[in-house]
Write an enzyme that holds these catalytic residues in place. Structure first.
Site, short mmCIF file in Angstrom:
data_model
loop_
_atom_site.label_atom_id
_atom_site.label_comp_id
_atom_site.label_asym_id
_atom_site.label_seq_id
_atom_site.Cartn_x
_atom_site.Cartn_y
_atom_site.Cartn_z
CE1 TYR A 140 -9.73 -3.33 -6.99
CE2 TYR A 140 -9.64 -3.74 -4.62
CZ TYR A 140 -9.06 -3.81 -5.87
OH TYR A 140 -7.83 -4.39 -6.01
CG PHE A 199 2.80 -0.72 -9.26
CD1 PHE A 199 4.18 -0.72 -9.09
CD2 PHE A 199 1.99 -1.07 -8.18
CE1 PHE A 199 4.75 -1.08 -7.87
CE2 PHE A 199 2.54 -1.43 -6.97
CZ PHE A 199 3.93 -1.45 -6.81
C1 UD1 Z 1 -5.07 -1.03 -1.88
C2 UD1 Z 1 -4.99 -1.13 -3.38
C3 UD1 Z 1 -5.99 -2.10 -3.91
C4 UD1 Z 1 -5.78 -3.41 -3.18
C5 UD1 Z 1 -5.98 -3.17 -1.70
C6 UD1 Z 1 -5.81 -4.39 -0.87
C7 UD1 Z 1 -4.11 0.86 -4.41
C8 UD1 Z 1 -4.42 2.15 -5.10
N1 UD1 Z 1 -5.16 0.16 -4.00
O1 UD1 Z 1 -6.28 -0.42 -1.45
O2 UD1 Z 1 -5.82 -2.28 -5.29
O3 UD1 Z 1 -6.67 -4.35 -3.65
O4 UD1 Z 1 -4.98 -2.28 -1.28
O5 UD1 Z 1 -6.16 -4.02 0.45
O6 UD1 Z 1 -2.98 0.50 -4.25
N2 UD1 Z 1 -4.51 6.90 2.81
C9 UD1 Z 1 -4.20 8.09 3.47
N3 UD1 Z 1 -3.82 9.16 2.71
C10 UD1 Z 1 -3.70 9.11 1.35
C11 UD1 Z 1 -4.03 7.89 0.69
C12 UD1 Z 1 -4.43 6.81 1.46
O7 UD1 Z 1 -4.30 8.19 4.70
O8 UD1 Z 1 -3.33 10.12 0.73
C13 UD1 Z 1 -4.93 5.74 3.62
C14 UD1 Z 1 -6.27 5.20 3.20
O9 UD1 Z 1 -7.33 5.87 3.83
C15 UD1 Z 1 -6.15 3.74 3.63
C16 UD1 Z 1 -4.65 3.45 3.48
O10 UD1 Z 1 -4.00 4.70 3.42
O11 UD1 Z 1 -6.56 3.58 4.96
C17 UD1 Z 1 -4.32 2.64 2.27
O12 UD1 Z 1 -4.93 3.25 1.16
P1 UD1 Z 1 -4.58 2.83 -0.35
O13 UD1 Z 1 -3.12 2.90 -0.58
O14 UD1 Z 1 -5.46 3.63 -1.25
O15 UD1 Z 1 -4.91 1.28 -0.37
P2 UD1 Z 1 -6.24 0.42 -0.11
O16 UD1 Z 1 -7.47 1.24 -0.08
O17 UD1 Z 1 -5.93 -0.43 1.07
#
Ligand code: UD1
Length: 310
Positions: free
Chosen positions: A143, A12
């Site tokens: 991670y 990405f």
């Molecule tokens: C992301 C990055 C990671 C980076 C980090 C920095 C991705 C996949 N991961 O992790 O590489 O180092 O930021 O902080 O981009 N959530 C929902 N529903 C969903 C998916 C996620 O509620 O279907 C919530 C998660 O619980 C979380 C938030 O959204 O609280 C962000 O999640 P996510 O996009 O996976 O990112 P990070 O875990 O912050």
């Protein structure tokens, strides 16, 4: 004209860096094992780059691709917090040992500078906001630990092994080409994909957790500046906007932009998740002259252009 190696260049963020390097007239080589990267991300660039399919953990491959290179943009990684909870040894192997391998190859090849893509996850749940680079890290997932160890190797190579390195701690990056297809994908890509199909996404926990969402083009600019700015070597920079957005707010904003009347589902909180995250971009501003230029709302508009019903 410089010769640049982008590891994870089919991913990405990496693929956007490839496009920007080509636009500035550089020669570009990409190393990617296509585990999560996709060749279609490089479709516009493919004819102009040298693409090597391979793994950063393979010493011979890393040595081969580092030859003749001026700048390395090292993005190849296991990027998912939850995946690292399931496979901690793999996170360590790819993110730490893989980075050490790339650093070793870059040093041997006489590379001028390596820019390392790290993460704000290294701050963990330390409650002070915004995060500044001098705060003690408190990693709370494999991670984050694997990336923090890789940062330490970058700094060691800068201080003791004669290879300039710059560490960029990305906050939550979003934009076109972020793959929504796995449960490990970034939240915005998952929500956009589901909501455009009229399917309610699931919010993990109460949705009041916050993230600092930064648009991919701003992250690309930070990488280019990190490669060009003389006194950036040896430093660690946050790459975030300084604005906190809750997952509930994200959902509402997307519902507006996509013009969908949906209610989210709520599920249990995700293990390893941090509660709040927000960058102080002050150091990047002072040293690199960088600050985010694309607002959260503008980023959502750009991301969803073409998928919004007329
Ligand atoms: C992301 C990055 C990671 C980076 C980090 C920095 C991705 C996949 N991961 O992790 O590489 O180092 O930021 O902080 O981009 N959530 C929902 N529903 C969903 C998916 C996620 O509620 O279907 C919530 C998660 O619980 C979380 C938030 O959204 O609280 C962000 O999640 P996510 O996009 O996976 O990112 P990070 O875990 O912050």
């Amino acid at each position: 004209m410089s010769v640049c190696l982008v590891t994870g260049g089919a991913g990405f963020i990496g693929s956007h860096i490839v496009d920007a390097l080509l636009a500035r007239g550089d020669r570009v080589r990409v190393l990617d094992n296509l585990s999560t990267g996709r060749l279609e991300n490089l479709s516009a660039a493919m004819e102009k780059i040298e693409f090597v399919e391979g793994d950063i953990r393979d010493e011979a491959t890393a040595q081969k691709v580092a030859e003749g290179v001026d700048f390395v943009f090292h993005l190849a990684a296991m990027v998912s917090v939850p995946k690292s909870m399931e496979k901690p040894a793999e996170a360590e192997s790819v993110n730490t040992i893989g980075t050490l391998n790339v650093l070793t190859a870059a040093r041997a090849a006489g590379v001028r500078r390596l820019i390392f893509s790290s993460t704000c996850a290294v701050y963990g749940d330390e409650p002070t906001l915004p995060k500044t680079e001098t705060m003690p890290p408190r990693p709370q997932s494999p991670y984050a630990i694997s990336k923090l160890a890789a940062e330490a190797y970058c700094q060691l190579f800068n201080e003791s092994f004669g290879l300039e390195t710059v560490v960029l701690r990305y906050f939550n990056v979003f934009g076109p080409r972020q793959d929504p297809s796995s449960p490990y994908s970034g939240v915005i890509s998952i929500f956009v994909e589901r909501m455009t199909k009229g399917v309610a996404p699931t919010i993990f926990g109460d949705g009041e957790q916050t993230r600092d969402f930064v648009f991919v083009e701003d992250v690309v600019r930070a990488n280019l500046l990190a490669s060009e700015t003389p006194n950036a070597a040896g430093k660690i920079f946050n790459v975030g906007t300084g604005r906190q957005v809750s997952i509930n707010h994200l959902f509402k904003s997307l519902a507006d932009v996509l013009r969908r009347e949906l209610s989210p589902r709520y599920g249990p909180p995700r293990p390893g998740d941090i509660s709040h995250s927000c960058a102080s971009p002050a150091l990047a501003n002072t040293v690199l002259g960088w600050s985010a230029q694309i607002s959260f709302e503008e980023g959502l508009r750009r991301l969803t252009t073409g998928v919004v019903p007329e």
